[in-house]
Enzyme design. Structure first.
Site, PDB file in Angstrom:
ATOM      1  N   LYS A  49       0.844  -1.203   0.000  1.00 59.86           N
ATOM      2  CA  LYS A  49       0.000   0.000   0.000  1.00 59.86           C
ATOM      3  C   LYS A  49       0.872   1.243   0.000  1.00 59.86           C
ATOM      4  CE  LYS A  49      -3.794  -2.440   2.190  1.00 59.86           C
ATOM      5  NZ  LYS A  49      -4.422  -2.874   3.446  1.00 59.86           N
ATOM      6  N   GLN A  93      -4.835  -1.557   9.664  1.00 56.48           N
ATOM      7  CA  GLN A  93      -4.712  -2.874   9.030  1.00 56.48           C
ATOM      8  C   GLN A  93      -5.312  -3.947   9.945  1.00 56.48           C
ATOM      9  OE1 GLN A  93      -3.419  -3.480   5.874  1.00 56.48           O
ATOM     10  NE2 GLN A  93      -4.086  -5.575   6.185  1.00 56.48           N
ATOM     11  N   ASP A 116     -11.263   2.946   4.255  1.00 53.94           N
ATOM     12  CA  ASP A 116     -11.817   1.612   4.004  1.00 53.94           C
ATOM     13  C   ASP A 116     -13.354   1.619   3.971  1.00 53.94           C
ATOM     14  OD1 ASP A 116      -9.859  -0.268   3.528  1.00 53.94           O
ATOM     15  OD2 ASP A 116      -9.440  -0.618   5.650  1.00 53.94           O
TER      16      ASP A 116
END
Ligand code: NAP
Length: 282
Positions: A49, A93, A116
């Site tokens: 990422k 994460q 997200d």
């Protein structure tokens, strides 16, 4: 002839567009990624990422903590990132260590920095049919891929296998919002093949080899979200590609299908949060 839903090709196209957009942005977005513990897969995902963001011109900060960090310390960090004007997007994460309540941590992220799209605010907006700040990355990537190939979902019967908050539930809701007729299956579903055989579009997000040729009808569109390693260490999807692709009208491969679209969506979301735009048709 069966068409391959090529996620790599679409990702590259999205990245090229994003790069030229980012080149013109006077202030670049900054993505903060919080990584707890030393899970090797999570470390790889986070490094990817960061590398991808930087290659496009997005600033990225990775904040690493040992697995014994307390829930309160992690909450304080999220709150600090929320109020830091230089940070435009926050990603924690997953998975988190067991002693930390992941819902508490996700709930603490500011919805306008929730890259997200997993906070209750953003998922609530999705479920009421309103506009969230951004859509969850993997479901968004799936819809972008279907759109790219001109696959209309309105009126179609879509069967989703899997009901996680990350993939199954949000993709089902996004499809319902687009007037598909959606059936969601899971580990307790009885006679799975009888249901999947009625699908015009089948989306499998399980992480096991569950979809063989007996599970689909002719000309079905098959989207394989699953990723796991088989006994020989090879990366596999949920779908038996060889057999199923003979019957499908469109099929996404693993690797090279939904995976690249997830990272593309993450980058799109990062830019969308910074500038208040949306790439996905509502
Ligand atoms: P998850 O939270 O483990 O959910 C898996 C779902 O599959 C659950 O709803 C489970 O049912 C269901 N399931 C398990 N065994 C089943 C069976 N035999 N028949 C029918 N349903 C079954 O996983 P996830 O986070 O949604 O991810 C799913 C897969 O997608 C994983 O392989 C993951 O690595 C992959 N993934 C890929 C990407 C990508 O970018 N390509 C992104 C995210 C995830 P219950 O709810 O009843 O337990």
């Amino acid at each position: 002839m069966t068409v391959i839903l090529d996620g790599k090709k679409l990702r590259d196209k999205i990245f090229a567009d994003l790069k030229s957009k980012l080149d013109k942005m006077p202030v670049k977005p900054t993505l903060a990624v919080v990584l707890v513990g030393d899970d090797p897969a999570s470390q790889i995902y986070v490094n990817n990422k960061k590398k991808t963001a930087e290659s496009l011109g997005i600033n990225s900060v990775v904040i690493k903590y040992p697995s014994n960090i307390s829930e309160n310390e992690l909450l304080s960090k999220v709150k600090e990132l929320n109020s830091d004007k230089n940070i435009t997007a926050i990603l924690v994460q997953l998975p988190l260590p067991e002693h930390i309540d992941k819902f508490k941590i996700i709930d603490a992220i500011s919805p306008e920095k929730d890259v997200d799209g997993l906070t209750p605010y953003n998922s609530g907006k999705l479920f009421t049919g309103e506009k969230p700040y951004v859509y969850p990355c993997t479901p968004k990537g799936i819809l972008l891929l279907l759109d790219e190939y001109g696959i209309e979902v309105e009126g179609k019967h879509v069967v989703v296998i899997g009901r996680s908050n990350l993939v199954g539930k949000p993709v089902a809701q996004m499809l319902l919002n687009r007037n598909a007729t959606v059936t969601v299956c899971h580990s307790k579903t009885k006679n799975l093949a009888d249901i999947t055989k009625t699908a015009d579009i089948l989306i499998s997000a399980v992480g096991k080899n569950v979809v063989g040729e007996k599970y689909i009808k002719n000309n079905c569109v098959v989207v394989d979200v699953g990723i796991f390693r088989d006994n020989e260490g090879k990366i596999r999807g949920d779908v038996e590609f060889e057999n199923v692709s003979k019957l499908a009208s469109y099929i996404s491969p693993v690797p090279g299908g939904v995976g690249p679209m997830t990272i593309a969506s993450l980058m799109l979301n990062t830019v969308e949060l910074a500038e208040g735009t949306k790439a996905l048709r509502q």
